[in-house]
Design an enzyme around this catalytic site. Sequence first.
Site, mmCIF file in Angstrom:
data_model
loop_
_atom_site.group_PDB
_atom_site.id
_atom_site.type_symbol
_atom_site.label_atom_id
_atom_site.label_comp_id
_atom_site.label_asym_id
_atom_site.label_seq_id
_atom_site.Cartn_x
_atom_site.Cartn_y
_atom_site.Cartn_z
ATOM 1 N N GLY A 11 -10.266 -14.513 -13.632
ATOM 2 C CA GLY A 11 -8.765 -13.746 -13.316
ATOM 3 C C GLY A 11 -8.201 -13.289 -14.601
ATOM 4 N N LYS A 49 1.147 2.777 -3.580
ATOM 5 C CA LYS A 49 -0.018 3.890 -4.065
ATOM 6 C C LYS A 49 0.091 4.950 -4.206
ATOM 7 C CE LYS A 49 -4.715 4.450 -1.516
ATOM 8 N NZ LYS A 49 -5.272 3.325 -1.891
ATOM 9 N N THR A 108 -3.945 -12.999 -16.176
ATOM 10 C CA THR A 108 -2.318 -12.695 -15.307
ATOM 11 C C THR A 108 -1.745 -12.630 -17.004
ATOM 12 O OG1 THR A 108 -2.653 -14.580 -14.407
ATOM 13 C CG2 THR A 108 -0.528 -14.495 -14.696
ATOM 14 N N CYS A 159 0.840 -1.231 -0.116
ATOM 15 C CA CYS A 159 -0.313 -0.141 0.357
ATOM 16 C C CYS A 159 0.968 0.953 -0.072
ATOM 17 C CB CYS A 159 -0.486 -0.513 1.284
ATOM 18 S SG CYS A 159 -2.829 0.385 1.063
#
Length: 718
Positions: free
Chosen positions: A519, A402, A521, A399
């Site tokens: 998903g 970010k 990839t 994070c």
Amino acid sequence: MKKPVPLTRDLVLIGGGHTHALVLRKWGMAPLPGVRLTVINPGPTAPYSGMLPGFVAGHYSRDDLDIDLVRLCRFAGARIIVGRATALDPQARTITVDGRGDIAYDVASVDVGITSDMPMLPGFADHGIPAKPLGRFSARWEAFRAETATPQVAVIGGGVAGAELAMAMAHALHERGHQDAAVHLIDRGKVLGDFAPPARDRLLAALDDQGVVRVEGADVAEVTADAVHLADGRRIESRFTTGAAGAQPQGWLAETGLDCHAGYLSVGPTLQTSSAHVFAVGDCAHLGFDPRPKAGVFAVREAPVLHHNLVAHLSNRPLRRFKPQKDYLKLISLGGKTALAEKLGTARRGRLLWRWKDRIDRTFMRRFDDLPVMTPEAPARAATGVAETIGRTPPCSGCGAKVGGSALVTALGGLPVPGRADVVSRPGDDAAVLSMGGTQQVLSTDHLSAVTEDPALMARIAANHALGDIWAMGAAPQSALVSVILPRMTPALQTRTLAEITRAASEVMAQAGAEIVGGHTTQGAETTLGFTVTGLAEAAPITVQGAVSGDALILTKPIGSGTILAAEMRGLARGPDVLACHEAMVQGQGDASRLLREARAMTDVTGFGLAGHLSAICRASGTGAELDAVPLLPGALDLARAGVRSTLFDDNVAHALPVTGPEGPLRDLLFDPQTGGGLLAAVAGDAAEETCAALCAAGYPARLIGRVTEGTGISLQT
Ligand SMILES: Cc1cc2nc3c(=O)[nH]c(=O)nc-3n(C[C@H](O)[C@H](O)[C@H](O)COP(=O)(O)OP(=O)(O)OC[C@H]3O[C@@H](n4cnc5c(N)ncnc54)[C@H](O)[C@@H]3O)c2cc1C
């Protein structure tokens, strides 16, 4: 632009023993491009045996004794899997790790030391503690040494290790004022029977000096909480019973199907086992070509040969032969700061010898403390600012990577206000809210660049991090889409890595009651994992709006992960603290979200830090807040005090409401970006204690950290 080298081979080091620790250091200095390195060890550290007697005697601290494998792995660019290997399949080339499943390898090396069969002795498993593994023994001894009122100790096994331990324990208890300490050294044969005079005489004299009572020709029949019972009926009072005898190979080694000698992995001069792709070193290996006793000195001397041979085997070059020395200098500590040196039958004893041993041991350990900082070099030809930026602190991951609040608010400010009737969310909420036929669905997406080299652990962190937004809205997780970016690697390594990621992610999602439904990839510069998650809200979702003055503020996890992860990237964090941080980040918040269902306002504490996310509640609710008891992760305060900060710190300060209160590391940590952070909830004052107690009963380190106030701004009271 030069592309990073693709990963083509997996090298797995099982056990963080003496040899592997030295190999890791060498590897960090000159990694072999294309190799992904993994270390499997039951804990974040590995004790150095040479300093164990000194630690037991009280001359060294636990940190002096421990090789920090987490720091060493960061230095070597390796991932560390904290777990115990329980099987190795040379055909399938997989290693089974307790609680973790299979890890694939192209080349593996085993350095897991020995175990002791003392637990086979009746009562020993319940009332005794073997000297190996050293980690568990050190912790138990430290507690006994500090607390005991009944200084009675028994050491089973009168070899050099047992004698060293007995003298060290006697010294430690005397130093703590227990002049009446009773330390017995028990052996079924002669104590120090392997030693010849004059060494044996001098060692026996040293045992006498420490008041150690020798019990020879004695078979132990049973160990109880307060005594060791001998087969001949004698009883030895003991409140701390240990053993340095009965060295045994770990049982799973023989089950590998590799050639073994008495259960130890047989190796040839190149340190390869009967499988060319598996090496073995240290106590767990049998030097079939030139047998030697089990001693750390051989494990240490094998390191340069093992390092050379692993690199050679992985790059198709010639291997080297290990030539074990015939005899070696034994420096045996005698309890106090004196030692005996023995080699080829000569023996000397003295303080100077202890100081020499101390220097040898400290020099050995310094190799793992003073790890050179490998700073990337700026290209010779580059735009202005490149060298400075490269020279600066590397950007944080997780994070911490970010984009800052200020840039986001400016960019998102341009988004049109949602017009669709079925889009009911407001800017600033943790997740979007869609209304479909009376059902409220919440939707959120998050992705994180890797904060650890371990893709499975990263999947757990990123999945819990993404679910945090759903839980913060009081919704039940429903489905997830996974997005994976992998660094360049061969299809074989891609398959292995994706298998580990999907296994870990689906376990987290299943535990949260959600399903992975798809998903995507791709390959890229670094591992980045993301999840787009949906949840269903039976009642109106909890938002950041609705807090009122007088509400209590509850936080379900301590803060500090940004600082610890930033420090870990720079090799500044202690391994045990990094592990505690990882454990906190992967603690799911599903039960907490249910227990906080009555919260007036709630959010999860992530990239903007506690101050930033509390500001979101205050801004949306038109209130202020007061903080007075913010829980911190172990090690966070010291690191913040040492000036370690996430690269997102300045932006978080600018983005949050003004925070008043004493300057210093605690205040700085309020702006620390959290990865996999806890829930922050404003609950009615009269329900606060009960709610917090229920959270703690459910296993959360929840705390009442302050209250919502009139006015604006946040004040820190300490
Ligand atoms: C009291 C005492 C004093 C000693 N003093 C000396 C001395 O002065 N000089 C000397 O040369 N020797 C000494 N020795 C012997 C020395 O401790 C060993 O020979 C040495 O530790 C062997 O090193 P190693 O690398 O083989 O294993 P270890 O040092 O035992 O390391 C093994 C590592 O593997 C890990 N591990 C264990 N099982 C698993 C598993 N299943 N999966 C993954 N990881 C695992 C362990 O946690 C540990 O980190 C002493 C021994 C004792 C007990």
